[in-house]
Design an enzyme around this catalytic site. Structure first.
Site, short mmCIF file in Angstrom:
data_model
loop_
_atom_site.label_atom_id
_atom_site.label_comp_id
_atom_site.label_asym_id
_atom_site.label_seq_id
_atom_site.Cartn_x
_atom_site.Cartn_y
_atom_site.Cartn_z
N HIS A 1 3.38 6.87 -6.82
CA HIS A 1 2.69 8.01 -7.23
C HIS A 1 3.71 9.40 -7.18
CE1 HIS A 1 -1.48 10.14 -7.20
NE2 HIS A 1 -1.01 10.34 -8.11
N HIS B 1 1.01 -1.31 0.05
CA HIS B 1 -0.03 -0.06 -0.09
C HIS B 1 0.98 1.26 0.00
CE1 HIS B 1 -3.65 2.18 1.14
NE2 HIS B 1 -2.70 3.08 2.02
N GLU B 2 1.79 1.30 0.87
CA GLU B 2 2.63 2.49 1.11
C GLU B 2 3.50 2.69 -0.24
OE1 GLU B 2 1.73 4.52 2.97
OE2 GLU B 2 0.54 3.35 4.39
N HIS C 1 1.65 4.28 -2.88
CA HIS C 1 1.75 5.86 -2.75
C HIS C 1 3.09 6.49 -3.34
CE1 HIS C 1 -2.01 6.51 -0.73
NE2 HIS C 1 -1.64 6.12 0.17
ZN LIG Z 1 -2.87 5.14 1.84
#
Ligand SMILES: [Zn+2]
Length: 673
Positions: free
Chosen positions: A470, A463-464, A467
């Site tokens: 991105h 998940h991290e 990010h």
């Molecule tokens: Zn998040």
């Protein structure tokens, strides 16, 4: 010489002393003010370049220093840093407020905004202009003096009330304790939870065991304690926080906050607080949010009811429970889950060695986007545990600096997050690449054992890292629109989508190997992980939707007619209720997300982001999870674009169509294909 006032590329951690911060902030705020003054004093007719772009480029060093300081305050803080934060935060708030109240500056921004269609602007420039203009307008810059004053009064009262709301919830949480003196009252609790309860009692100078309303104490008790009566007492204590007849009651605060938010929105020309908030969201309007939530509810409800009856049946067979209550839900769900899946973290952990998972996530980034990660020890770090990597693309060009800080320490806050020390931007025709970081709290390796992750920690890392991609792959002109600077309900797409890879055989084969034998995780475990992922998804979904609907009910229309908080809330919950209502509890009076934190008219975004990530991943699944074409589209239309265009437009460019909630329902097992 203060290292924070010099130009630097990577953050100069080892050269910074705590006494550098405050003078640096003061100096840099003054510098930035001068930069802004120069824009205001410019005699030329305001245009995009001399006003909007100029304003965007102000305060660059201030942003870098803020990045360093506030990241450290989360990842490596101490009393001294916290004390400095207390001094620095009001300086920055005042600076920001002065900027938004700068009428001469707003006049110029407005002048450019009023002729925006005549200017030959790129989509990104349009977004920047809109963002800046709205930053002023949404703060009241267009109001008359009298209305401006009203707005300030409302804002001042709101900030006091929301603070008070949180203080009341905290006071009520802290005021409660359940003191147990007979060991059998803790029957069913795992050893760790029992020890923790004994520890709390000891800390408070009592013998026996103590259960509190803090999650680490409350949750295990609700999940495991066999004593139904005690579960009931604890559950009612939790649900009645700030709803009792005492000084911490939040009913009046809830009503006042909802009404003030509505008045504020009306003053600024919006129909409701939700209209105001959603103007800057992908969801756009309260109508769209409400129909989104209701549509999902219609589809999730049959599954939720099915699961609920199954759980009722199970509790009846096991313990002769006649009427399943709220305080039974976590307990019997856990028992049923154990019976169905028998999937213990301890069985899975040996397959998830941290070092292997890291190289696994790097391989995924390589297969999708051609990225290579090379560890380097030439970058300055704030703690010796922090690892640094040079990230390059398939052609060997530098993409990003990547910091990773994996283990808990005193001075690091809980949880996991992604952050940046430098945003990507294109300036003077140079593409300045970003410096991105992730911070986690995974178990440390010991002399005899490497760091082994739970499956939940594996998905957290993905998940991290999503990010982080991105941030790393950003390719925009202005840093204010770069990377994760997107609308709130769009920001979790890159992170949540990456979690999907953790459930795929092809991915697990890359890294889920036993730390001793190197054996790949058995397929039956993978199947169980997948099945347990959809366990009680119907009920979970209904619960999330009910919170989103309550949020929209409070913020989507004029609340002035609402008299009774509990009655209002009960009505909203009618369509989603599974367990009997309890008159002594109330959700709204302790719903801190929306009455204290920033989630007002935003609670829906959890589900919204899930719809996006499920729909986007379905596209990958269809073409192959490592399909280059799909990955390239995702990079070109989502990851690299930041907030430079409307997120729905970007999404449609990537996907070829608008997001369809069916993908989420299918993934959650709520819709059979
Ligand atoms: Zn998040």
């Amino acid at each position: 010489m203060n290292p924070l006032l010099k130009k630097f590329k990577a953050a100069p951690f080892s050269k910074i002393d705590n006494e550098h911060y405050l003078p640096a902030f003061k100096d840099l705020i003054e510098r930035t003010k001068k930069e802004i003054d120069a824009i205001v004093r410019n005699n030329e007719t305001p245009n995009f370049h001399n006003t909007i772009e100029a304003l965007e480029r102000t305060g660059e060093q201030l942003n870098l220093v803020s990045g360093i300081f506030f990241n450290l305050n989360s990842a490596e803080t101490n009393d001294e840093i916290q004390r400095i934060a207390q001094e620095v935060s009001p300086l920055l708030t005042n600076f920001k407020n002065d900027l938004l109240l700068n009428e001469a500056l707003f006049k110029k921004v407005k002048a450019v905004h009023s002729i925006k269609d005549k200017l030959d602007l790129s989509p990104e420039q349009h977004m920047l202009l809109d963002k800046q203009y709205k930053g002023f307008a949404r703060n009241g810059a267009n109001l008359s003096e009298i209305d401006k004053l009203k707005l300030r009064e409302i804002d001042a009262e709101l900030s006091k009330l929301t603070l008070k709301f949180g203080e009341n919830v905290l006071a009520e949480t802290n005021a409660y304790e359940m003191h147990l003196t007979a060991e059998e009252e803790l029957n069913g609790l795992p050893e760790g939870a029992k020890e923790a309860a004994a520890h709390i009692a000891e800390d408070r100078g009592k013998d026996g065991w103590m259960i509190t309303l803090d999650y680490p104490s409350y949750i295990p008790f609700m999940k495991y304690a066999e004593n139904r009566e005690l579960r009931k007492i604890l559950s009612l204590a939790f649900g009645s926080r700030a709803f009792k007849d005492n000084e911490y009651n939040n009913e009046a605060n809830v009503l006042r906050v909802a009404n003030l938010r509505h008045q504020r929105a009306q003053l600024l020309g919006y129909d409701s607080h939700a209209h105001f908030v959603l103007e800057e969201r992908m969801a756009e309007t309260p109508q769209k949010v409400t129909s989104f939530l209701n549509e999902l509810m219609e589809k999730a409800k049959p599954a939720a009811l099915r699961e609920f009856h199954e759980l009722e049946q199970f509790a009846k067979e096991l313990d002769g429970i006649d009427k399943l209550q709220k305080w039974d839900s976590a307990y019997y769900a856990e028992k049923l889950k154990q019976k169905l899946f028998d999937l213990d973290d301890e069985i899975l952990k040996p397959y998830f060695e941290l070092e292997k998972v890291i190289s696994g996530v790097f391989s995924v980034a390589n297969k999708l986007y051609g990225l290579n990660f090379t560890e380097t020890d030439e970058v300055d770090v704030y703690h010796k545990e922090v690892k640094t990597y040079n990230v390059t693309d398939a052609d060997g060009a530098f993409v990003s600096l990547f910091y990773a800080d994996f283990h808990p320490r005193p001075g690091k806050r809980n949880g996991a997050w992604m952050t940046s020390y430098r945003s990507q931007q294109i300036k003077d025709e140079v593409n300045e690449r970003p410096h991105i970081s992730i911070v986690c709290n995974f178990t440390k390796p010991t002399a005899s054992k490497p760091s082994l992750l739970t499956f939940n920690e594996v998905t957290t890392l993905f998940h991290e890292f999503g990010h982080a991609l991105h941030g790393m792959l950003a390719n925009t002109t202005y840093s204010g629109l770069s990377g994760t600077n997107v609308f709130w309900d769009f920001v979790e797409l890159p992170s949540q989508i990456l979690e999907n890879w953790c459930y795929e055989k092809e991915t697990l084969a890359l890294f889920a190997k036993h730390y001793k034998t190197d054996e790949i995780i058995p397929m039956e475990y993978v199947e169980k992980i997948k099945e347990s992922f959809t366990f009680h998804e119907g009920m979970q979904t209904l619960r999330q939707l009910s919170f989103g609907l309550l949020d929209m009910a409070w913020h989507g229309a004029d609340p002035s007619g609402i008299q009774n908080v509990k009655a209002f809330e009960s009505k909203v919950f009618e369509t989603t209720r599974l367990y009997p209502d309890t008159p002594e509890t109330c959700m709204s009076t302790s719903f801190s997300h929306i009455f204290q934190g920033g989630y007002s008219a935003g609670y829906y975004s959890y589900k919204w982001a899930e719809v996006l990530d499920a729909d986007a991943f379905e596209y990958f699944k269809k073409e192959g999870i490592f399909n280059k074409t799909v990955a390239t589209r995702f990079r070109d239309y989502v990851l690299s674009r930041g907030g430079t265009q409307d997120p729905m437009e970007l999404y449609v460019k990537f996907r070829g169509q608008k997001p369809n909630p069916d993908a989420l329902l299918k993934r959650a097992g709520l819709l059979k294909n």
